[in-house]
Enzyme design. Structure first.
Site, mmCIF file in Angstrom:
data_model
loop_
_atom_site.group_PDB
_atom_site.id
_atom_site.type_symbol
_atom_site.label_atom_id
_atom_site.label_comp_id
_atom_site.label_asym_id
_atom_site.label_seq_id
_atom_site.Cartn_x
_atom_site.Cartn_y
_atom_site.Cartn_z
ATOM 1 C CG HIS A 62 -1.765 -1.204 1.337
ATOM 2 N ND1 HIS A 62 -1.921 -1.709 2.496
ATOM 3 C CD2 HIS A 62 -2.378 -1.978 0.456
ATOM 4 C CE1 HIS A 62 -2.851 -2.868 2.609
ATOM 5 N NE2 HIS A 62 -3.193 -3.079 1.214
ATOM 6 C CE LYS A 72 2.272 3.665 5.466
ATOM 7 N NZ LYS A 72 1.463 2.483 4.856
ATOM 8 C CE1 TYR A 131 0.264 2.443 9.143
ATOM 9 C CE2 TYR A 131 -0.351 0.503 10.201
ATOM 10 C CZ TYR A 131 -0.578 1.326 9.291
ATOM 11 O OH TYR A 131 -1.716 1.316 8.589
ATOM 12 C CG ASP A 167 -4.038 -5.940 0.059
ATOM 13 O OD1 ASP A 167 -4.405 -4.678 -0.151
ATOM 14 O OD2 ASP A 167 -3.533 -6.483 1.066
#
Length: 183
Positions: A62, A72, A131, A167
């Site tokens: 992603h 991130k 995260y 996905d």
């Protein structure tokens, strides 16, 4: 001070905090702004995310586009994952290259992923994944690369991957290059 290792892709860092253990258990600083500032990372964090995934799950790959692009700082609170990134930065000499590392709650290591990378992970043990993001999630800016793109040859280290329908329909890296060219 944490030990910081520069990954093979420019801007990507692995962070290994110093862990203090005794008969009571352990203590460590899971985040310090000065760790990343010492490596030139100066943006702030605006959102924290957490997920639980069962062993065998594959999430990703992603990214967020444009003004909603996200850096991130990822880690595993419990369990073990194979964390994978793919460089999608337009003009990058490592465009299309991947990098993978094991994030493990026994080591409490983290990985800093700059904006411009697709990110995903496979779950090697039931895991709680957390995260920090440098920007807010925006559904219209969401994108991805197909997790099982044969050109990427990613060994997710799981026998029967559990994936989402979303996905499975992301474009391949080649399709992404043809339609978007990069981030």
């Amino acid at each position: 001070m944490a030990q910081i290792k520069k990954a093979t892709l420019a801007g990507v860092l692995e962070v290994f905090p110093r862990i203090f253990e005794d008969q009571r258990g352990y203590f460590f600083e899971s985040y310090r702004e000065d760790w990343l500032q010492s490596e030139g990372v100066t943006h702030g964090w605006v959102q924290d995310n957490q997920s639980f995934s069962q062993k065998g799950t594959v999430r990703g790959l992603h990214f967020q586009r444009g003004e909603f692009a996200q850096a991130k700082l990822v880690r595993v609170i419990q369990g073990k994952v194979l964390d994978v990134i793919v460089d999608l930065r337009k003009g990058s000499p490592t465009f299309g290259e991947k990098y993978a590392t094991i994030l493990d709650s026994d080591r409490n290591n983290l990985m800093y992923v700059p904006a411009g990378f697709a990110h995903g992970f496979s779950v090697l043990e039931d895991s709680i994944f957390a995260y920090k993001c440098s920007n807010y999630y925006n559904k219209e800016s969401e994108g991805g690369i197909r997790w099982n793109d044969p050109a990427l040859t990613i060994d997710w280290q799981v026998d029967q991957p559990i994936t989402s329908d979303k996905d499975a329909i992301w474009p391949t890296l080649e399709e992404f290059k043809l339609t978007e060219g990069g981030l």
